[in-house]
Design an enzyme around this catalytic site. Sequence first.
Site, mmCIF file in Angstrom:
data_model
loop_
_atom_site.group_PDB
_atom_site.id
_atom_site.type_symbol
_atom_site.label_atom_id
_atom_site.label_comp_id
_atom_site.label_asym_id
_atom_site.label_seq_id
_atom_site.Cartn_x
_atom_site.Cartn_y
_atom_site.Cartn_z
ATOM 1 N N GLU A 1 46.098 30.647 32.973
ATOM 2 C CA GLU A 1 44.860 31.055 33.672
ATOM 3 C C GLU A 1 45.069 32.415 34.319
ATOM 4 O O GLU A 1 46.183 32.761 34.704
ATOM 5 C CB GLU A 1 44.460 29.987 34.696
ATOM 6 C CG GLU A 1 45.531 29.615 35.718
ATOM 7 C CD GLU A 1 45.609 30.534 36.907
ATOM 8 O OE1 GLU A 1 44.646 31.299 37.121
ATOM 9 O OE2 GLU A 1 46.629 30.493 37.615
ATOM 10 N N ARG B 1 41.193 34.803 39.714
ATOM 11 C CA ARG B 1 41.415 35.315 41.065
ATOM 12 C C ARG B 1 40.663 34.440 42.044
ATOM 13 O O ARG B 1 39.476 34.151 41.837
ATOM 14 C CB ARG B 1 40.878 36.740 41.206
ATOM 15 C CG ARG B 1 41.773 37.801 40.629
ATOM 16 C CD ARG B 1 41.035 39.094 40.513
ATOM 17 N NE ARG B 1 39.815 38.888 39.723
ATOM 18 C CZ ARG B 1 38.837 39.770 39.620
ATOM 19 N NH1 ARG B 1 38.899 40.917 40.254
ATOM 20 N NH2 ARG B 1 37.769 39.514 38.884
ATOM 21 N N LYS C 1 51.713 35.581 30.961
ATOM 22 C CA LYS C 1 51.184 35.307 32.298
ATOM 23 C C LYS C 1 52.077 35.920 33.382
ATOM 24 O O LYS C 1 51.614 36.602 34.297
ATOM 25 C CB LYS C 1 51.053 33.791 32.492
ATOM 26 C CG LYS C 1 50.728 33.359 33.907
ATOM 27 C CD LYS C 1 49.361 33.868 34.356
ATOM 28 C CE LYS C 1 49.170 33.794 35.852
ATOM 29 N NZ LYS C 1 48.543 32.632 36.349
ATOM 30 N N ASN D 1 51.020 39.148 35.957
ATOM 31 C CA ASN D 1 51.037 39.098 37.422
ATOM 32 C C ASN D 1 52.111 40.003 38.015
ATOM 33 O O ASN D 1 51.910 40.621 39.058
ATOM 34 C CB ASN D 1 51.219 37.655 37.905
ATOM 35 C CG ASN D 1 49.870 36.940 37.992
ATOM 36 O OD1 ASN D 1 48.830 37.546 37.761
ATOM 37 N ND2 ASN D 1 49.890 35.670 38.330
ATOM 38 N N PHE E 1 43.543 47.746 41.322
ATOM 39 C CA PHE E 1 44.805 47.317 41.951
ATOM 40 C C PHE E 1 45.629 48.485 42.468
ATOM 41 O O PHE E 1 46.854 48.476 42.438
ATOM 42 C CB PHE E 1 45.614 46.418 41.004
ATOM 43 C CG PHE E 1 45.175 44.988 41.137
ATOM 44 C CD1 PHE E 1 43.903 44.605 40.744
ATOM 45 C CD2 PHE E 1 45.998 44.030 41.720
ATOM 46 C CE1 PHE E 1 43.455 43.308 40.920
ATOM 47 C CE2 PHE E 1 45.564 42.731 41.897
ATOM 48 C CZ PHE E 1 44.299 42.372 41.497
ATOM 49 N N HIS F 1 44.726 49.606 45.642
ATOM 50 C CA HIS F 1 44.289 49.648 47.035
ATOM 51 C C HIS F 1 45.477 49.287 47.927
ATOM 52 O O HIS F 1 46.040 48.204 47.806
ATOM 53 C CB HIS F 1 43.122 48.676 47.256
ATOM 54 C CG HIS F 1 42.430 48.921 48.546
ATOM 55 N ND1 HIS F 1 41.431 49.862 48.686
ATOM 56 C CD2 HIS F 1 42.634 48.398 49.777
ATOM 57 C CE1 HIS F 1 41.039 49.891 49.946
ATOM 58 N NE2 HIS F 1 41.754 49.012 50.626
ATOM 59 N N GLY G 1 47.709 48.229 51.216
ATOM 60 C CA GLY G 1 47.456 47.219 52.246
ATOM 61 C C GLY G 1 48.751 46.737 52.859
ATOM 62 O O GLY G 1 49.793 47.391 52.759
ATOM 63 N N GLY H 1 49.877 38.795 48.907
ATOM 64 C CA GLY H 1 50.222 37.405 49.231
ATOM 65 C C GLY H 1 49.540 36.505 48.226
ATOM 66 O O GLY H 1 49.247 36.924 47.111
ATOM 67 N N CYS I 1 49.862 33.154 43.800
ATOM 68 C CA CYS I 1 50.398 33.546 42.482
ATOM 69 C C CYS I 1 51.440 34.654 42.519
ATOM 70 O O CYS I 1 52.561 34.464 42.056
ATOM 71 C CB CYS I 1 49.250 33.977 41.574
ATOM 72 S SG CYS I 1 48.265 32.599 41.026
HETATM 73 C C1 UDX Z 1 46.021 36.757 41.153
HETATM 74 C C2 UDX Z 1 45.663 37.419 39.812
HETATM 75 O O1 UDX Z 1 44.781 38.508 40.033
HETATM 76 C C3 UDX Z 1 45.087 36.409 38.866
HETATM 77 O O2 UDX Z 1 44.810 37.008 37.616
HETATM 78 C C4 UDX Z 1 46.149 35.333 38.731
HETATM 79 O O3 UDX Z 1 46.107 34.534 37.671
HETATM 80 C C5 UDX Z 1 46.361 34.654 40.060
HETATM 81 O O4 UDX Z 1 46.861 35.649 40.946
HETATM 82 P P1 UDX Z 1 44.762 36.105 43.404
HETATM 83 O O5 UDX Z 1 46.116 35.738 43.925
HETATM 84 O O6 UDX Z 1 43.647 35.156 43.608
HETATM 85 O O7 UDX Z 1 44.827 36.363 41.818
HETATM 86 O O8 UDX Z 1 44.332 37.468 44.106
HETATM 87 P P2 UDX Z 1 44.255 39.021 43.788
HETATM 88 O O9 UDX Z 1 42.859 39.461 43.964
HETATM 89 O O10 UDX Z 1 44.902 39.354 42.508
HETATM 90 O O11 UDX Z 1 45.102 39.610 45.007
HETATM 91 C C6 UDX Z 1 46.470 39.270 45.218
HETATM 92 C C7 UDX Z 1 47.027 39.961 46.424
HETATM 93 O O12 UDX Z 1 47.139 41.357 46.183
HETATM 94 C C8 UDX Z 1 46.190 39.836 47.690
HETATM 95 O O13 UDX Z 1 47.054 39.637 48.790
HETATM 96 C C9 UDX Z 1 45.468 41.173 47.798
HETATM 97 O O14 UDX Z 1 45.130 41.499 49.124
HETATM 98 C C10 UDX Z 1 46.510 42.097 47.225
HETATM 99 N N1 UDX Z 1 45.950 43.332 46.637
HETATM 100 C C11 UDX Z 1 45.188 43.288 45.504
HETATM 101 C C12 UDX Z 1 46.233 44.555 47.228
HETATM 102 O O15 UDX Z 1 46.934 44.630 48.257
HETATM 103 N N2 UDX Z 1 45.753 45.704 46.650
HETATM 104 C C13 UDX Z 1 44.998 45.689 45.523
HETATM 105 O O16 UDX Z 1 44.603 46.778 45.064
HETATM 106 C C14 UDX Z 1 44.691 44.444 44.941
#
Ligand code: UDX
Length: 439
Positions: free
Chosen positions: A151, A154, A207, A211, A252, A254, A256, A260, A263
Site C-alpha cells: 500500500e 498517506r 515499497k 518510503n 516532499f 517541505h 520541518g 514521523g 511508516c
Molecule cells: C507515508 C507515505 O507517503 C505513504 O505512501 C506510505 O505508504 C505510508 O507512509 P504518511 O506516513 O501517512 O504516508 O505521511 P506523509 O504525508 O508521507 O508524511 C510523512 C512524514 O513526513 C510526516 O511527518 C510529514 O510531516 C513529513 N513530511 C512530509 C515533511 O516533513 N516534509 C514533506 O515535504 C513531506
Amino acid sequence: MRITMIGSGYVGLVSGACFSEFGIHVTCVDKDSAKIDRLNAGEIPIFEPGLEKLVADNRAAGRLIFTTDLAAAVRGADAVFIAVGTPSRRGDGHADLSYVHAAAEEIAEAIDGYTVIVTKSTVPVGTGREVARIIAKTRPAGDFDVVSNPEFLREGSAIGDFMRPDRVIIGTESERARAVMRRLYRPLFLIETPILFTSLETAELTKYAANSFLATKITFINEIADLCEKLGADVHDVARGIGLDGRIGAKFLHPGPGYGGSCFPKDTLALVRTAADAGAPARIVEAVVDINDRRKKGMAARILRACGGSVSGKTIAVLGLTFKPNTDDMRDAPSLDIVPALQAAGATVRAYDPEGMGEARKLLRDVTWCDDAYEAMDGADAVTIVTEWNEFRLLDLERAKGLLRRPVMVDLRNIYRPDEMLAAGFRYLSIGRAPVGFE
Ligand code: UDX
C-alpha cells in the site's frame, strides 16, 4: 467477487472500504472484538477524512461486513489480504512478523478452493515466500498463490490515494493470481493507472525503496534548511529552484521538524537492517535515520533560542501534536521529543491538537490540555507550531499577541511568512529562513 481483509487497522480498514466501493464484497476481520463491535455499531476507530461515510454507505449496501470469525470469512474468498501490523521489533529494528505468520497459519487452515493470499502490510523482502511456505506446510493440498501488493496510502488522504493511485504494484509469478488481481483492480485499469507486475521480492523491496527515498528527500531538504539558516538563504526558494527540475520534482521538499508517522521511521529502519543482513549496506538510508532522530530531539533547542536561551519557569503553547495534520496518529510524532525536552528544560506546556489529544494524553505527562489554540496561548511566553493543521494557518494574530505574554512564535512548519509576522509585531523563528523581530 469476494475478498477478506485480515486486520482492520488503518490499512485494512481503508483498503477494505475502498474495495467495497469498487463493488466487491469485503469482509474485514480483526481479533479485537471491541474494535469489531464498534465498527458494527457504525463507529470508526481512526480519524481519516471520508472514511466514515464510505464505510456507512458500503455497509448499508451490504458489501462491507466486520467480524472476528477469520475461518468463516476466509472460506469462499477469491483473495485474502493480510493487513496486520508489522511494528519494529524492540531492540533490533527488524519488522515484527509474528502477526503475519500467525495470520498465514489461520488462513491456511480455512481456505477452500483456489485462493490468492495477498500481503498488504509492509513486510521485509522474503516474507511472501515465507507466507507461502507456512501455508503449504499447514495445508499441503491447499490450492493457493501468494501476491505482494504493497500500500502507498498517506494518512489524511488515504481514500484518494487508494482510488487514484500513482501506481499499483502486484508481485507474483503466478498468471492465475495476476488474473484475480486484475479483476480486483479493474476500476483502476479503467482510469489508466499504471499497474506494475513484478516478482514477489521486487514488489516487497519497491515499497521500502519508495518510503526510504521519500524520507531521504525530506531529510535532504531539512539539512539544506539548516544550511540556509547559516548562510542567510531561503529554503523555500531553494526548494522551488530545485523542484522545478523535472528530474527532482517539487513534492516532499517541505522542511520541518523531521518526519514521523507509522511508516517512514519503521520502514527506513527495516530497510537498513535488511540491507545490512544482505551484505549490501544502505548507507544513505542509515544516515537519514540517524539525522532524522537527532533532528526531532534537537527541535526544542530552537524554542529555547527564541526564548532568549532558557525556558526555565516559562510557559510554552504547543499547537499541533500529531505527526502531520488530518490524522489522530501520534506515532513517532516530533511532539513526543519536543514536549518532554521543553519540560526537562523547566517549561510548563499548554497544548492543543484538533484530533490528537486523546492519544497524546496517553503519551505525554504534565501537560495542560486546552480546547483551542487561543486557550493554549493564554498567558504563554511563546507559541510553537508543531503540526500544520489548517486551523493554525490563519490565526487572529492580534488576539494571539494579546493573549501571549511575549509575542514569540516558533513555527516548525513554516506556515507563516517572516515579513507578515514582523509586520504583526512578532518575534518569529522558522525553519530554513532568517529569524525576524529579534534584536
Ligand atoms: C507515508 C507515505 O507517503 C505513504 O505512501 C506510505 O505508504 C505510508 O507512509 P504518511 O506516513 O501517512 O504516508 O505521511 P506523509 O504525508 O508521507 O508524511 C510523512 C512524514 O513526513 C510526516 O511527518 C510529514 O510531516 C513529513 N513530511 C512530509 C515533511 O516533513 N516534509 C514533506 O515535504 C513531506
